[in-house]
Design a protein around this motif. Sequence first.
Motif, PDB file in Angstrom:
ATOM      1  N   UNK A  11       0.759  -1.230   0.000  1.00 37.72           N
ATOM      2  CA  UNK A  11       0.000   0.000   0.000  1.00 37.72           C
ATOM      3  C   UNK A  11       0.790   1.281   0.000  1.00 37.72           C
ATOM      4  N   UNK A  12       2.100   1.195   0.094  1.00 37.04           N
ATOM      5  CA  UNK A  12       2.898   2.423   0.110  1.00 37.04           C
ATOM      6  C   UNK A  12       2.891   3.123  -1.249  1.00 37.04           C
ATOM      7  N   UNK A  13       2.813   2.340  -2.313  1.00 35.77           N
ATOM      8  CA  UNK A  13       2.628   2.894  -3.650  1.00 35.77           C
ATOM      9  C   UNK A  13       1.580   2.048  -4.369  1.00 35.77           C
ATOM     10  N   UNK A  14       0.863   2.674  -5.297  1.00 36.59           N
ATOM     11  CA  UNK A  14      -0.169   1.994  -6.074  1.00 36.59           C
ATOM     12  C   UNK A  14      -0.006   2.324  -7.550  1.00 36.59           C
ATOM     13  N   UNK A  15      -0.284   1.332  -8.379  1.00 35.46           N
ATOM     14  CA  UNK A  15      -0.258   1.519  -9.834  1.00 35.46           C
ATOM     15  C   UNK A  15      -1.668   1.365 -10.374  1.00 35.46           C
ATOM     16  N   UNK A  16      -2.107   2.343 -11.138  1.00 41.99           N
ATOM     17  CA  UNK A  16      -3.431   2.298 -11.746  1.00 41.99           C
ATOM     18  C   UNK A  16      -3.403   1.359 -12.947  1.00 41.99           C
ATOM     19  N   UNK A  17      -4.242   0.323 -12.931  1.00 42.08           N
ATOM     20  CA  UNK A  17      -4.313  -0.595 -14.074  1.00 42.08           C
ATOM     21  C   UNK A  17      -5.082   0.008 -15.243  1.00 42.08           C
TER      22      UNK A  17
END
Length: 346
Positions: A228-234
């Motif tokens: 959860x520290x970074x997220x990538x939008x699919x």
Amino acid sequence: MRDVIFVGTAVTRPGAVGTLYRLRAGGEWETAEGIPADAAVQAVTPHPAREDVVFAAARKGLYRSTDAGETWSRIDVTDEDVQFWTVVVSPHDPDVLFAGTAPVGFHRSEDGGETWKKCEADHPERFDMSFGGSRVMRIAFHPSDPDVLYAASEVNGFLVSEDGGRTWRGEAEGILALAAQPHLKNTELTDDDREGMFDGHSVCTTPARPDSVFYVGRLGIFETTDRGKTLRDLEVGKSAPFSYTRDCRVVAGRPESMYACFSISSRSEAGALYRTHDLGETWEEANPGVLAKSTMMGFGVHVSDPAGVVAVTRHGQVFYTLDGSETWHEKQLPSDAGDAFCGAIL
């Protein structure tokens, strides 16, 4: 596969029935024996290792069947006045279960649901919402590490446990970073434009990429590999005409394949079930030609047979396949059924 389908509904208008419906493929809907007509069933979970055991999380309690859904009984979990929104069985130990509640809370069982202990959750409410406290919508286990679990909260974001679910913390760093991007600013219930990214509906993990978690919500599907520290939008909107997402599930025996249900919003006149064979990089419609007339609110995949899938719309359309999406059948719920929120198949 037994070709038995379950759908949970809630009391969303005067006189509506909010219970669990059961259907044997080709037959007619029946209400579940032992679950009240106003229970408001939000999740149905077949036990992955015990074929006759099924759990149902409802706003008025947690229920269990030991005869494949023929009859149900209420489980005593807590004396607190809480609603149950999800229940999950550990893939590492068939006796370990978690139930998620509203307001946000977690309960853990180590004996198949006979006794329960409340877990610690450090996750204060972020928004003042008209419908009350946020709720735990879905819980997922790390595929290989039984100490690591994840959860999605509506409307309160992403949670992590690193001690087998005994304590939980909110992890907002990655969500906040994406919420700062103009196209992901969104609000419906408050005046805070970060709200949309915190509207979590589900979490999903897969052995094909063990350290990944797919965080599912109002604005699409997002992947994190660092809890959860970074997220990538699919960017699911590139494959589908809408990106409001209620759930995402891995296909049994096919860890790189997933289904997800997309719609316009929580109350809309369209929705569809999509699938991916490359962990969300590309998506295709799973049931082309099927016309969903309202938001697709949930679906279920069979725990061991990739051929079985059932999807439900808010207004009671139920679509199911017994051959892995080659052919689909539609069976509308009875006219007095409340809004449908979840489905499962045995």
